[in-house]
Design a protein around this motif. Structure first.
Motif, PDB file in Angstrom:
ATOM      1  N   PRO A   1      49.068  50.189  43.112  1.00 54.99           N
ATOM      2  CA  PRO A   1      50.483  50.174  42.726  1.00 54.99           C
ATOM      3  C   PRO A   1      50.739  50.682  41.313  1.00 54.99           C
ATOM      4  O   PRO A   1      51.817  51.219  41.038  1.00 54.99           O
TER       5      PRO A   1
ATOM      6  N   LEU B   1      49.817  50.945  47.762  1.00 52.45           N
ATOM      7  CA  LEU B   1      49.513  49.550  48.056  1.00 52.45           C
ATOM      8  C   LEU B   1      50.582  48.655  47.431  1.00 52.45           C
ATOM      9  O   LEU B   1      51.167  49.013  46.407  1.00 52.45           O
ATOM     10  N   PRO B   2      50.814  47.477  47.989  1.00 50.09           N
ATOM     11  CA  PRO B   2      51.819  46.580  47.418  1.00 50.09           C
ATOM     12  C   PRO B   2      51.373  46.043  46.053  1.00 50.09           C
ATOM     13  O   PRO B   2      50.176  46.008  45.745  1.00 50.09           O
ATOM     14  N   ASP B   3      52.344  45.622  45.263  1.00 51.61           N
ATOM     15  CA  ASP B   3      52.056  45.112  43.919  1.00 51.61           C
ATOM     16  C   ASP B   3      51.086  43.937  43.916  1.00 51.61           C
ATOM     17  O   ASP B   3      50.345  43.750  42.958  1.00 51.61           O
ATOM     18  N   ASP B   4      51.094  43.145  44.959  1.00 48.36           N
ATOM     19  CA  ASP B   4      50.239  41.954  45.000  1.00 48.36           C
ATOM     20  C   ASP B   4      48.917  42.177  45.733  1.00 48.36           C
ATOM     21  O   ASP B   4      48.257  41.228  46.134  1.00 48.36           O
ATOM     22  N   VAL B   5      48.495  43.412  45.870  1.00 47.07           N
ATOM     23  CA  VAL B   5      47.284  43.726  46.628  1.00 47.07           C
ATOM     24  C   VAL B   5      46.055  43.015  46.072  1.00 47.07           C
ATOM     25  O   VAL B   5      45.165  42.619  46.820  1.00 47.07           O
TER      26      VAL B   5
ATOM     27  N   ASP C   1      45.115  39.646  47.528  1.00 52.45           N
ATOM     28  CA  ASP C   1      44.646  39.628  48.919  1.00 52.45           C
ATOM     29  C   ASP C   1      43.132  39.440  48.896  1.00 52.45           C
ATOM     30  O   ASP C   1      42.368  40.386  49.069  1.00 52.45           O
TER      31      ASP C   1
ATOM     32  N   ARG D   1      45.449  41.243  54.508  1.00 50.69           N
ATOM     33  CA  ARG D   1      46.760  41.898  54.415  1.00 50.69           C
ATOM     34  C   ARG D   1      46.606  43.403  54.210  1.00 50.69           C
ATOM     35  O   ARG D   1      47.396  44.188  54.733  1.00 50.69           O
ATOM     36  N   THR D   2      45.596  43.802  53.473  1.00 46.02           N
ATOM     37  CA  THR D   2      45.345  45.230  53.278  1.00 46.02           C
ATOM     38  C   THR D   2      44.939  45.875  54.595  1.00 46.02           C
ATOM     39  O   THR D   2      45.354  46.996  54.902  1.00 46.02           O
TER      40      THR D   2
ATOM     41  N   LEU E   1      48.027  46.358  56.660  1.00 50.26           N
ATOM     42  CA  LEU E   1      48.766  47.517  56.145  1.00 50.26           C
ATOM     43  C   LEU E   1      48.120  48.816  56.616  1.00 50.26           C
ATOM     44  O   LEU E   1      48.802  49.706  57.133  1.00 50.26           O
TER      45      LEU E   1
END
Length: 104
Positions: free
Chosen positions: A53, A73-77, A80, A85-86, A89
């Motif tokens: 991110p 990728l999301p900010d909170d990757v 994880d 969650r990755t 995605l």
């Protein structure tokens, strides 16, 4: 399936790639996830490129120089911790036929 996780220096992407690889293995998927820098995305033979991110401002340039679909990728990757969650995605991007380079 070969996935490249890209970050600035390749350090934080190593953690994400390792977690993604373990989550894929747990799910019974023969996926390889590796870490790299923006330069390693150029003309790589990966099936998907996931970008940290913090490189969101470089997304268009990475897409321009890549042969594979590229997604941010999301900010909170990094929270994880098990990669699940990755993995979700990545699977959703691949299932949706994530758009090729240079398109949205």
């Amino acid at each position: 399936m070969r996935i490249l996780v890209v970050c600035g220096a390749g350090a934080s992407s190593t953690f994400v790639a390792q977690r993604l690889r373990r989550a894929a293995e747990t799910a019974g998927l023969a996926w390889d996830a590796s870490a790299g820098t923006e330069g390693s995305a150029s003309d790589s033979d990966h099936d998907l490129i996931l970008v940290g991110p913090h490189l969101a401002d470089r997304l268009d340039a990475i897409r321009e120089n890549s042969n594979a679909p590229v997604a941010i990728l999301p900010d909170d990757v990094f929270s994880d911790l098990d990669g699940s969650r990755t993995l979700v995605l990545a699977r959703s991007l691949l299932a949706a036929g994530e758009t090729p380079k240079g398109t949205s």
